[in-house]
Design a protein around this motif. Structure first.
Motif, mmCIF file in Angstrom:
data_model
loop_
_atom_site.group_PDB
_atom_site.id
_atom_site.type_symbol
_atom_site.label_atom_id
_atom_site.label_comp_id
_atom_site.label_asym_id
_atom_site.label_seq_id
_atom_site.Cartn_x
_atom_site.Cartn_y
_atom_site.Cartn_z
ATOM 1 N N ALA A 24 0.861 -1.160 -0.025
ATOM 2 C CA ALA A 24 -0.087 -0.072 -0.068
ATOM 3 C C ALA A 24 0.907 1.223 -0.044
ATOM 4 O O ALA A 24 0.476 2.235 -0.645
ATOM 5 N N LEU A 25 2.024 1.216 0.673
ATOM 6 C CA LEU A 25 2.801 2.399 0.655
ATOM 7 C C LEU A 25 3.419 2.669 -0.530
ATOM 8 O O LEU A 25 3.470 3.814 -0.933
ATOM 9 N N SER A 27 2.573 1.598 -3.654
ATOM 10 C CA SER A 27 1.301 2.096 -4.420
ATOM 11 C C SER A 27 0.814 3.252 -4.276
ATOM 12 O O SER A 27 0.456 3.978 -5.084
ATOM 13 N N GLY A 28 0.585 3.457 -3.026
ATOM 14 C CA GLY A 28 -0.035 5.057 -2.665
ATOM 15 C C GLY A 28 0.950 5.873 -3.152
ATOM 16 O O GLY A 28 0.394 7.107 -3.391
ATOM 17 N N THR A 29 2.300 6.003 -3.035
ATOM 18 C CA THR A 29 3.079 7.045 -3.403
ATOM 19 C C THR A 29 3.428 7.065 -4.754
ATOM 20 O O THR A 29 3.681 7.873 -5.484
ATOM 21 N N MET A 30 3.226 5.909 -5.590
ATOM 22 C CA MET A 30 3.384 5.841 -6.940
ATOM 23 C C MET A 30 2.103 6.414 -7.673
ATOM 24 O O MET A 30 2.222 6.958 -8.818
ATOM 25 N N ILE A 31 1.110 6.228 -7.250
ATOM 26 C CA ILE A 31 -0.100 6.834 -7.765
ATOM 27 C C ILE A 31 -0.307 8.472 -7.549
ATOM 28 O O ILE A 31 -0.744 8.664 -6.256
ATOM 29 N N GLY A 212 8.100 7.000 -7.177
ATOM 30 C CA GLY A 212 7.499 6.719 -5.937
ATOM 31 C C GLY A 212 8.050 5.234 -5.330
ATOM 32 O O GLY A 212 7.790 4.830 -4.079
ATOM 33 N N TRP A 213 8.498 4.444 -6.119
ATOM 34 C CA TRP A 213 9.061 3.172 -5.772
ATOM 35 C C TRP A 213 10.034 2.888 -4.759
ATOM 36 O O TRP A 213 10.283 2.071 -4.095
#
Length: 238
Positions: A24-25, A27-31, A212-213
């Motif tokens: 989630a961390l 994915s949330g920073t990449m989106i 964000g990865w």
């Protein structure tokens, strides 16, 4: 006690982030703004649907490789801090301090400002047909957007993506003949621009969407079994 005093341990973070939290961390920073802004620029730079898909595939491959590199770094140096820790261990305290100040004062604020200004220009464009929106209005809208996003965090990003995906699928179904015509092999690379500048800018826009990865490495000490979580969390979104 015979001199056997208990050893004092340094302050440590509690390991509370599991697999779901790690995914989630990342994915949330990449989106973010990249996935909303980059597709139009990639297509505009390269000029054809087929070439844009190639750019997206190459960008994803690069993001995957650098994610795996950070995975190895995170397991070798299991400390929180991301790039700051790696520079500190390799080059020393002064370069690490300089890097930290640069990230805090320049890199992060500038990236947030660029994302918010891009969003503000898109939001104001329909109200100023035939001309560019005034810079004052764009900056004020961007400032309000930063405040709203900072308050709501990322709760509405997934809903926005769902609306975009569903809307796109509806349009594809409604105009399936035109869609299939554009993606025929003989038409998919038609009008492709092969200059170094256009391909480079398109590739840059594609990489921006995958940014964000690397954020999971900032909380390495809070991960449960980081040697396992890193591999799954980094590779899942990409």
């Amino acid at each position: 006690l015979g001199g056997r005093w208990p050893k004092k341990e340094g302050l440590k973070m509690k390991r509370v982030i599991g697999l779901a939290g790690g995914v989630a961390l990342v994915s949330g920073t990449m989106i973010g703004s990249g996935i909303f802004m980059s597709p139009q620029f990639v297509l505009a730079y390269v000029g054809s649907p087929g070439a844009s898909l190639v750019i997206w595939a190459l960008s994803g491959a690069v993001a995957l490789f650098v994610s795996l590199s950070y995975t190895e770094l995170g397991t070798i140096l299991p400390d929180s801090g991301g790039e700051f820790i790696y520079i500190l261990r390799i080059f020393g305290s002064f370069p690490a301090f300089f890097a930290a100040v640069t990230f805090i004062l320049l890199v992060k604020p500038f990236s947030i400002a660029a994302s918010s200004i891009s969003m503000a220009e898109c939001a104001l464009t329909p109200f100023y047909s035939g001309c560019q929106p005034p810079q004052l209005a764009v900056k004020c809208t961007a400032a309000v957007a930063i405040l709203v996003v900072s308050t709501l965090n990322i709760l509405n990003a997934l809903l926005t993506l769902v609306v975009i995906v569903v809307g796109g699928m509806v349009e594809v179904i409604k105009s399936s003949d035109v869609f299939m015509e554009n993606f025929k092999v003989e038409n998919s690379f038609k009008e492709t621009r092969y200059s170094v500048s256009t391909l480079g800018m398109a590739f840059y826009q594609g990489l921006w969407s995958y940014v964000g990865w690397n954020n999971l490495n900032c909380v390495t000490e809070e991960l449960k079994r980081p040697e396992v979580r890193f591999w799954i969390a980094f590779t899942s979104p990409v």
